[in-house]
Design a protein around this motif. Structure first.
Motif, PDB file in Angstrom:
ATOM      1  N   ILE A 143       8.060  -1.988  10.180  1.00 39.48           N
ATOM      2  CA  ILE A 143       7.087  -2.686   9.336  1.00 39.48           C
ATOM      3  C   ILE A 143       5.679  -2.471   9.873  1.00 39.48           C
ATOM      4  CG2 ILE A 143       6.280  -4.984   8.692  1.00 39.48           C
ATOM      5  CD1 ILE A 143       9.170  -5.812   8.330  1.00 39.48           C
ATOM      6  N   ALA A 144       5.538  -2.589  11.208  1.00 34.80           N
ATOM      7  CA  ALA A 144       4.209  -2.367  11.795  1.00 34.80           C
ATOM      8  C   ALA A 144       3.728  -0.939  11.535  1.00 34.80           C
ATOM      9  CB  ALA A 144       4.266  -2.653  13.299  1.00 34.80           C
ATOM     10  N   GLU A 145       4.639   0.023  11.651  1.00 33.91           N
ATOM     11  CA  GLU A 145       4.274   1.427  11.394  1.00 33.91           C
ATOM     12  C   GLU A 145       3.924   1.639   9.926  1.00 33.91           C
ATOM     13  OE1 GLU A 145       6.241   5.924  11.796  1.00 33.91           O
ATOM     14  OE2 GLU A 145       7.394   4.128  12.409  1.00 33.91           O
ATOM     15  N   ALA A 146       4.743   1.044   9.032  1.00 29.94           N
ATOM     16  CA  ALA A 146       4.472   1.199   7.600  1.00 29.94           C
ATOM     17  C   ALA A 146       3.170   0.514   7.221  1.00 29.94           C
ATOM     18  CB  ALA A 146       5.626   0.624   6.787  1.00 29.94           C
ATOM     19  N   GLU A 147       2.842  -0.604   7.843  1.00 29.52           N
ATOM     20  CA  GLU A 147       1.593  -1.294   7.564  1.00 29.52           C
ATOM     21  C   GLU A 147       0.396  -0.446   8.003  1.00 29.52           C
ATOM     22  OE1 GLU A 147      -1.047  -4.156   6.287  1.00 29.52           O
ATOM     23  OE2 GLU A 147       1.098  -3.970   5.907  1.00 29.52           O
ATOM     24  N   ALA A 148       0.537   0.177   9.160  1.00 28.35           N
ATOM     25  CA  ALA A 148      -0.546   1.042   9.623  1.00 28.35           C
ATOM     26  C   ALA A 148      -0.711   2.248   8.706  1.00 28.35           C
ATOM     27  CB  ALA A 148      -0.257   1.494  11.055  1.00 28.35           C
ATOM     28  N   GLU A 149       0.377   2.809   8.275  1.00 27.26           N
ATOM     29  CA  GLU A 149       0.313   3.954   7.357  1.00 27.26           C
ATOM     30  C   GLU A 149      -0.286   3.542   6.024  1.00 27.26           C
ATOM     31  OE1 GLU A 149       0.615   7.843   6.119  1.00 27.26           O
ATOM     32  OE2 GLU A 149       0.871   6.988   8.160  1.00 27.26           O
ATOM     33  N   ARG A 150       0.047   2.335   5.571  1.00 32.54           N
ATOM     34  CA  ARG A 150      -0.532   1.867   4.300  1.00 32.54           C
ATOM     35  C   ARG A 150      -2.042   1.685   4.434  1.00 32.54           C
ATOM     36  NH1 ARG A 150      -2.391  -2.463   1.900  1.00 32.54           N
ATOM     37  NH2 ARG A 150      -2.229  -3.664   3.847  1.00 32.54           N
ATOM     38  N   LEU A 188       6.373   0.324   3.302  1.00 30.16           N
ATOM     39  CA  LEU A 188       6.210  -1.011   3.880  1.00 30.16           C
ATOM     40  C   LEU A 188       7.190  -1.996   3.252  1.00 30.16           C
ATOM     41  CD1 LEU A 188       4.741  -3.035   5.683  1.00 30.16           C
ATOM     42  CD2 LEU A 188       3.035  -3.291   3.855  1.00 30.16           C
ATOM     43  N   THR A 189       7.324  -1.888   1.927  1.00 31.52           N
ATOM     44  CA  THR A 189       8.271  -2.774   1.234  1.00 31.52           C
ATOM     45  C   THR A 189       9.698  -2.507   1.699  1.00 31.52           C
ATOM     46  OG1 THR A 189       6.792  -2.836  -0.698  1.00 31.52           O
ATOM     47  CG2 THR A 189       9.086  -3.508  -1.010  1.00 31.52           C
ATOM     48  N   GLY A 194      14.434  -3.987   4.961  1.00 31.00           N
ATOM     49  CA  GLY A 194      15.343  -3.684   6.059  1.00 31.00           C
ATOM     50  C   GLY A 194      15.351  -4.768   7.123  1.00 31.00           C
ATOM     51  N   LEU A 195      14.180  -5.366   7.372  1.00 32.41           N
ATOM     52  CA  LEU A 195      14.103  -6.458   8.332  1.00 32.41           C
ATOM     53  C   LEU A 195      14.889  -7.670   7.850  1.00 32.41           C
ATOM     54  CD1 LEU A 195      12.971  -7.773  10.892  1.00 32.41           C
ATOM     55  CD2 LEU A 195      10.911  -8.352   9.563  1.00 32.41           C
ATOM     56  N   GLU A 196      14.744  -8.010   6.577  1.00 33.58           N
ATOM     57  CA  GLU A 196      15.491  -9.150   6.036  1.00 33.58           C
ATOM     58  C   GLU A 196      16.994  -8.895   6.084  1.00 33.58           C
ATOM     59  OE1 GLU A 196      14.354 -12.050   5.215  1.00 33.58           O
ATOM     60  OE2 GLU A 196      12.299 -11.443   5.720  1.00 33.58           O
ATOM     61  N   SER A 197      17.371  -7.640   5.784  1.00 36.08           N
ATOM     62  CA  SER A 197      18.805  -7.304   5.839  1.00 36.08           C
ATOM     63  C   SER A 197      19.337  -7.413   7.263  1.00 36.08           C
ATOM     64  CB  SER A 197      19.008  -5.886   5.299  1.00 36.08           C
ATOM     65  OG  SER A 197      20.367  -5.516   5.412  1.00 36.08           O
TER      66      SER A 197
END
Length: 382
Positions: A143-150, A188-189, A194-197
């Protein structure tokens, strides 16, 4: 014949009657002595009764008692060994009878295997829970990586749009940066999902772990029961005593609850139960000395230990019901338990032997009990 009788000389008649007179004289002289002895005996007897006799409560309705243990089988099996003979002394915990243990050993091994499997399942689930928590940490990093990429894609799209408006960029560059921004937002979504799962898998695994723990506890209890059943293949003496009344035979198939052998306590653990009449209980108290005359031979000493809470009739299978039309008053008896003093020669005692019990209910039970002792005590008291 009358003539002959009448012809006896008078001198002979006087001679035959003469010895009777000295006899009467001697009897008259002895008579006062006899009367004196009778009076002395009566006085001594009365003294003994007043000092001792009236305080003695006795009964011949008494017997030796003992807590006999009748041992039965707690499991089903075949008798493979009989380790004691009839009337043999045994020690506490000594094996008496042994049953076939093959089937019970197999059940014990099966329960042990089930316990090992349950413990292995707990270990597997613990590892899966650890893996799920690692996946949660990985999802959080994604999530942190996807947030940075976003954030980078949004900045690129903004710069490309600004350049295109100023005539320095191309439409293709704008479309590419916008597509990268949307891709970063989708990533990111997906990372958040994946985190919730990963987080949702942990409670499921923990519930499975608790279920596995319950199965492990059940398997452990089953193993303990199997070990107990295996231990019960050997019937042991509960205390030191004498084995008797053996009903088990070699090779016999026995079932649970079937009586196999009995153990009688040793002589030093026996007691006496005396059934006194209700009219005798007025002065009987705990701690009073008792003299026991055993029909098998010997005299013992004991003390009153306790009195039963009800008459013996009340503990019978069919207690009497006096509220009936036909009523006959019967003197009731109350069981009194008497403890035999230790240190006496009681090796010949056996449960069930008949005994005569005499309780000394005097305030001073250590006073003299014999006729002459009571008389001497009375004289000293004067």
């Amino acid at each position: 014949m009358n003539a002959r009788t009448s012809a006896i000389p008078e001198s002979e008649t006087r001679t035959s009657a003469a010895p009777a007179q000295p006899r009467r004289s001697r009897f008259r002289r002895v008579l006062p002595l006899i009367a004196l002895l009778v009076l002395a005996g009566g006085a001594a007897g009365g003294t003994w009764y007043w000092q001792v006799g009236r305080f003695m409560e006795s009964t011949d309705n008494a017997h030796v008692g003992g807590d006999i243990a009748v041992l039965s089988s707690r499991i089903e099996g075949d008798v493979v060994r009989i380790l004691v003979a009839d009337n043999q002394p045994v020690e506490a915990g000594q094996p008496l009878i042994e049953l076939d243990r093959q089937d019970w050993q197999a059940r014990r091994d099966q329960a042990a295997a089930a316990l090992a499997e349950a413990e292995a399942n707990i270990g597997t689930l613990a590892a899966q829970i650890g893996q799920a928590r690692a996946q949660v940490a990985s999802a959080e990093a994604q999530i942190a990586e996807a947030e940075a990429e976003r954030v980078r894609a949004v900045a690129d799209a903004g710069r490309a749009g600004t350049l295109a408006q100023g005539g320095y960029g191309t439409r293709e560059a704008v479309d590419r940066t916008v597509a990268n921004r949307r891709k970063a937002e989708a990533a990111l979504t997906a990372a958040q999902a994946g985190l919730e799962s990963a987080r949702g898998a942990i409670p499921v695994l923990e519930a499975q772990s608790r279920s596995a723990s319950a199965r492990r506890d059940a398997a452990r209890a089953a193993l303990a029961l199997a070990e107990s059943d295996l231990d019960h293949t050997v019937i042991r003496a509960p205390y030191a005593g004498i084995a008797g009344n053996r009903a088990a035979q070699l090779g016999q198939h026995v079932r649970a609850g079937q009586n196999l052998i009995a153990v009688s306590p040793t002589a030093d653990r026996l007691y006496v139960t005396a059934n006194f009449k209700e009219t005798q209980l007025r002065r009987i108290r705990e701690g009073q000395p008792v003299e026991l005359s055993v029909d098998a031979g010997g005299t013992l000493h004991g003390v009153v230990q306790s009195l039963a809470p009800a008459t013996g009739a009340q503990f019978s299978l069919l207690p009497p019901e006096n509220a009936t039309g036909n009523f006959t008053k019967i003197v009731q008896r109350v069981p009194v338990r008497i403890a035999v003093d230790p240190g006496q020669a009681v090796a010949h005692l056996r449960p069930g032997l008949s005994v005569e019990a005499e309780v000394d209910t005097r305030d001073d039970p250590h006073g003299p009990r014999s006729l002459f002792g009571a008389a001497a005590a009375m004289i000293r008291g004067r």
